[in-house]
Design an enzyme around this catalytic site. Sequence first.
Site, mmCIF file in Angstrom:
data_model
loop_
_atom_site.group_PDB
_atom_site.id
_atom_site.type_symbol
_atom_site.label_atom_id
_atom_site.label_comp_id
_atom_site.label_asym_id
_atom_site.label_seq_id
_atom_site.Cartn_x
_atom_site.Cartn_y
_atom_site.Cartn_z
ATOM 1 N N ASP A 271 0.868 -1.197 -41.825
ATOM 2 C CA ASP A 271 1.115 -2.158 -40.567
ATOM 3 C C ASP A 271 0.476 -3.301 -40.860
ATOM 4 O O ASP A 271 0.179 -4.160 -41.834
ATOM 5 C CB ASP A 271 0.732 -1.395 -39.292
ATOM 6 C CG ASP A 271 1.340 -1.764 -38.124
ATOM 7 O OD1 ASP A 271 1.126 -2.888 -37.545
ATOM 8 O OD2 ASP A 271 2.191 -1.034 -37.727
ATOM 9 N N HIS A 308 -1.287 -5.073 -33.910
ATOM 10 C CA HIS A 308 -0.550 -4.111 -34.025
ATOM 11 C C HIS A 308 -0.563 -2.847 -34.611
ATOM 12 O O HIS A 308 -0.551 -1.564 -34.051
ATOM 13 C CB HIS A 308 1.016 -4.606 -34.595
ATOM 14 C CG HIS A 308 2.192 -3.919 -34.478
ATOM 15 N ND1 HIS A 308 2.610 -3.007 -35.140
ATOM 16 C CD2 HIS A 308 3.118 -3.996 -33.474
ATOM 17 C CE1 HIS A 308 3.662 -2.563 -34.791
ATOM 18 N NE2 HIS A 308 4.170 -2.956 -33.640
ATOM 19 N N ASN A 396 13.945 -2.471 -31.854
ATOM 20 C CA ASN A 396 13.836 -3.276 -30.462
ATOM 21 C C ASN A 396 15.039 -3.982 -30.057
ATOM 22 O O ASN A 396 14.841 -4.682 -29.088
ATOM 23 C CB ASN A 396 12.415 -3.986 -30.211
ATOM 24 C CG ASN A 396 11.273 -2.864 -30.269
ATOM 25 O OD1 ASN A 396 11.452 -1.584 -30.186
ATOM 26 N ND2 ASN A 396 10.160 -3.617 -30.494
ATOM 27 N N SER A 478 7.951 0.597 -31.650
ATOM 28 C CA SER A 478 6.522 0.672 -32.661
ATOM 29 C C SER A 478 5.542 1.598 -31.985
ATOM 30 O O SER A 478 4.731 2.179 -32.667
ATOM 31 C CB SER A 478 6.106 -1.055 -32.686
ATOM 32 O OG SER A 478 6.434 -1.392 -33.689
#
Length: 641
Positions: A271, A308, A396, A478
Amino acid sequence: MAKNAEVGAAPQDQPGAAAASDGARSVKPRKAQYLVASRSLPALQTLGLQPFSFNVVEEALRAAPDIEVVDTLGPKTAIGVFADGLGTSPTVLVTRMSDQKAFALHQQAQGRLIVEPDQHLSLHELAFQGPYLVTGVTPSGGAVLSTTILVVDPNNQPVAGADVSLYGSLLPASGTTDARGQVVLSLFGETPDSIRGLYVKPKSDYWSFYQQNPDISTSNANVVLVQPLSAWPQLANFPQRQVLGWGQKAMRLDQLPDQYRGQGIKVAVIDSGAAALTHADLKQIRYGFDILNKKDHPDTWTDDVISHGSHCAGVIAGANNGQGVRGFAPDAEIHVCKLFPGGQISQLIDALEYCIEKQVDVVNLSLGGAEPSEALEQQILRAKRAGIACIVAAGNSGGAVQYPASSPNVLAVAAIGKLGEFPSDSGHSQTISKFVDADGHFAAKFSCFGPEVAVCAPGVAITSSVPGNNYAVWDGTSMAAPHVTGLAALVLAHHPDFQGAYKSRGAERVERLFQIIKSASRRLYLGDAGRTGFGLPDTLFALGLQAPAGIGQALAAPAAGARVQVPVAQPQVTAEQAFASQAWNPLLAPLGGQLGGQLGGLGQLGQIGRPALGGLDPSYALYLNTLLAQSQLGRNPGLFN
């Protein structure tokens, strides 16, 4: 001949000539970055078509004057070479060359090489979606509407650093509040009556705010009151009081005995890094690797500039320290691979190589690309054979499942939400779809869906850690994937199957893990099955502490030594998805003497007969069969169609 008429010179009366004379230059395309790798098809060997030596390819590419070899990816130790049980040492070259050179190389290799663009990747944390009727038209003139937004907390203190967006009928205006909590936004061609939405998202520690059709003043500051997270009843006295998120409770983590903490399992979070140096919930994380800066600063994985990765890591393994949010597996060994901002397929391949070398058990991938990648697919399969389970966010876009979640070798996770778990005036209210069940669960409007979805998990209004020592509530697949990743760590650590018949690393271990998670899921009826897969995983079912009602012995392991039967599913990666790059239209051009001479004269591959696929891994055989059904490798390579 006049100076401005010379070859290569721009006449002074042409547009841009003045700028060029000041040292500016015309915008031209830069060399694209490509991945070059051997196509690892065991079926080729079955038919007597051995791959040529990749060393020859590498030497030729390095010798070519107009091709730059940027990096070489592959096993670094014997652990990596033998991890997949094949004793191979696959190499991927990261190169820079023109589209024409890439096309020529692909043609000359006649199917034995993968030559594909090194795509950029994106994270699957949701960017707020404004009103649907907003258009992207930029007005050429007209009145300008300017207004001041003031963001304050319940004590009337300014909230700095909040993102504010104002939506009219044309392009939105966005800005960030200053130290006084203020931001001035200007919209062209709008009036107060045409404003359709106001969205405020503080960086951390507060709920977001959304007002449809706001009454906006242009003469006075418009005050927006944002509530701290602790104002929500379920988060009372937070973060001083430790809580479990609503999603963890929905998966019944709150009913799990305290001794189940994921001990002995290695989990990688690929990430944006993790704030292990500053955040109380993440200080137990000691291992990581900055893939982006691996040559100069490999230890800067603790610098998470977009938050994130910290948020995902908190859901998976937030510390059981009496404050903040506890994760699913706080005693698991977390490895952080920093890939963002700016991550590409090549760096994800490198991160998975790190996971293979470190013998990681589970990888969380809350990311995706624009198109499938065959080079990445080979690495995912290699990781699977090494016993690494990849849990991937579905995406998404609200459309088809994105790659790599669409791969047959991973577990894809869609997102759901639940009514009553966030304030009605927050931005989370805009994620509610029409698919709502009697318990208030709903399919998130943004979540990708399709037959590739294995399970669903909470992905709306998820509270977790962000740098420095703060908390934020986010939406996205996520956020859903880490719920399943954390559960997977618990299953591997505590389910009896993985202390016995499936203790050894390998693809069968991964398939058994996926089977348990899917079988332990509670069905949700939210439209079609593609939105939820097998349903919402239940922690107690997955660990074998309770038997799912109506399933009986579905979780029972096959006899010791027996092979897991992988069910035949609909193809998840089509040939067009795996190879096509419709944005390209490269022109045919020869690579040139040296490289062409090295690779020229290779025989045609022809078609691979289906009987040759019989001994392959079932999911990979499915993948290859899908490709072969729609494209003749070597005769008409689909990558450049």
